[in-house]
Design an enzyme around this catalytic site. Structure first.
Site, PDB file in Angstrom:
ATOM      1  N   GLU A 101       0.849  -1.197   0.000  1.00  0.00           N
ATOM      2  CA  GLU A 101       0.000   0.000   0.000  1.00  0.00           C
ATOM      3  C   GLU A 101       0.886   1.248   0.000  1.00  0.00           C
ATOM      4  O   GLU A 101       2.015   1.224   0.502  1.00  0.00           O
ATOM      5  CB  GLU A 101      -0.906  -0.068   1.241  1.00  0.00           C
ATOM      6  N   ASP A 102       0.382   2.322  -0.575  1.00  0.00           N
ATOM      7  CA  ASP A 102       1.152   3.561  -0.582  1.00  0.00           C
ATOM      8  C   ASP A 102       1.154   4.209   0.796  1.00  0.00           C
ATOM      9  O   ASP A 102       2.192   4.625   1.292  1.00  0.00           O
ATOM     10  CB  ASP A 102       0.638   4.544  -1.653  1.00  0.00           C
ATOM     11  N   ASP A 105      -3.501   5.293   6.454  1.00  0.00           N
ATOM     12  CA  ASP A 105      -4.013   6.547   7.005  1.00  0.00           C
ATOM     13  C   ASP A 105      -5.002   6.219   8.120  1.00  0.00           C
ATOM     14  O   ASP A 105      -4.594   5.910   9.236  1.00  0.00           O
ATOM     15  CB  ASP A 105      -4.624   7.337   5.834  1.00  0.00           C
ATOM     16  N   PHE A 154      -0.901  16.074   4.056  1.00  0.00           N
ATOM     17  CA  PHE A 154      -1.395  15.462   2.824  1.00  0.00           C
ATOM     18  C   PHE A 154      -0.255  15.478   1.812  1.00  0.00           C
ATOM     19  O   PHE A 154       0.296  16.531   1.505  1.00  0.00           O
ATOM     20  CB  PHE A 154      -2.633  16.174   2.279  1.00  0.00           C
ATOM     21  N   ARG A 167       0.463  11.872  -9.456  1.00  0.00           N
ATOM     22  CA  ARG A 167       0.937  10.511  -9.166  1.00  0.00           C
ATOM     23  C   ARG A 167       2.324  10.252  -9.747  1.00  0.00           C
ATOM     24  O   ARG A 167       3.071   9.420  -9.250  1.00  0.00           O
ATOM     25  CB  ARG A 167      -0.036   9.464  -9.726  1.00  0.00           C
TER      26      ARG A 167
END
Ligand code: IMP
Ligand code: MG
Length: 181
Positions: A101-102, A105, A154, A167
């Site tokens: 996963e990036d 959160d 963010f 991206r």
């Protein structure tokens, strides 16, 4: 930053810092799995660059699969429920699974996926996330491999988006308060 298009963005982790950390993570995963085969499952779309780099830093026989999720409701990222919009291509029963996963959160996405995958009885299931924002957690979940733990910022780049943009930035940058053009 060398790019002219994104020259005003603040870099949180440079491409070199990312490459160095991903190499360390790959070496750790290689040691931990001790010659076993691996199914690397990327969470689209954000994890694609990370999976691509991490896979090449892992010296084991590995296959790739991908899932995609989205949140229900009007909320941007934390509407509470997650739905699967692209399922695995192949069964994972009896396999060593590494979910890639990036960014971890609130934990809603990975909690949902972990439950879904465990129901298919893999031999093992571990999670690798490039970034972790522990202060944002709603669901109790931790990754087994974490690239960098970050505060509540963010971020964009290296797969991560703001409204599908940015991206392809090679560095991880902080999203400015007002969106750049
Ligand atoms: P979670 O379900 O809240 O853990 O959400 C994880 C997903 O939200 C990540 O896979 C990202 O797609 C997205 N996300 C969370 N924080 C950020 C961020 O700072 N930048 C870009 N995407 C983010
Ligand atoms: Mg994601």
């Amino acid at each position: 930053m060398s790019s002219t298009t994104y020259k005003d963005l603040e870099i949180l982790y440079s491409r070199q810092q990312i490459a160095d950390r991903v190499a360390e993570m790959g070496a750790q995963i290689t040691r931990d799995f001790n010659g076993e085969n691996l199914v690397m499952i990327g969470v689209l779309k954000g994890a694609a660059p990370f999976l691509s780099d991490l896979a090449r830093a892992i010296d084991l026989e590995a296959t790739f699969d991908f899932v995609a999720t989205s949140s229900y409701g009007k909320g941007q990222r934390t509407s509470g429920a997650v739905k699967l919009i692209k399922d695995l291509d192949l069964p994972i029963e009896g396999k060593n699974v590494l979910v890639v996963e990036d960014i971890l959160d609130t934990g809603l996405t990975l909690s949902y996926l972990r439950k879904l995958f465990l129901a298919q009885h893999p031999k093992s299931l571990r999670i690798a996330t490039l970034l972790d924002k522990p202060s944002r957690r709603i669901e109790k979940i931790e990754a087994d491999y974490i690239g960098f733990s970050i505060p509540n910022l963010f971020v964009i780049g290296y797969g991560m988006d703001y409204a599908e943009r940015f991206r392809n930035l090679p560095d991880i940058c902080v999203m400015p308060a007002s969106s750049p053009d």
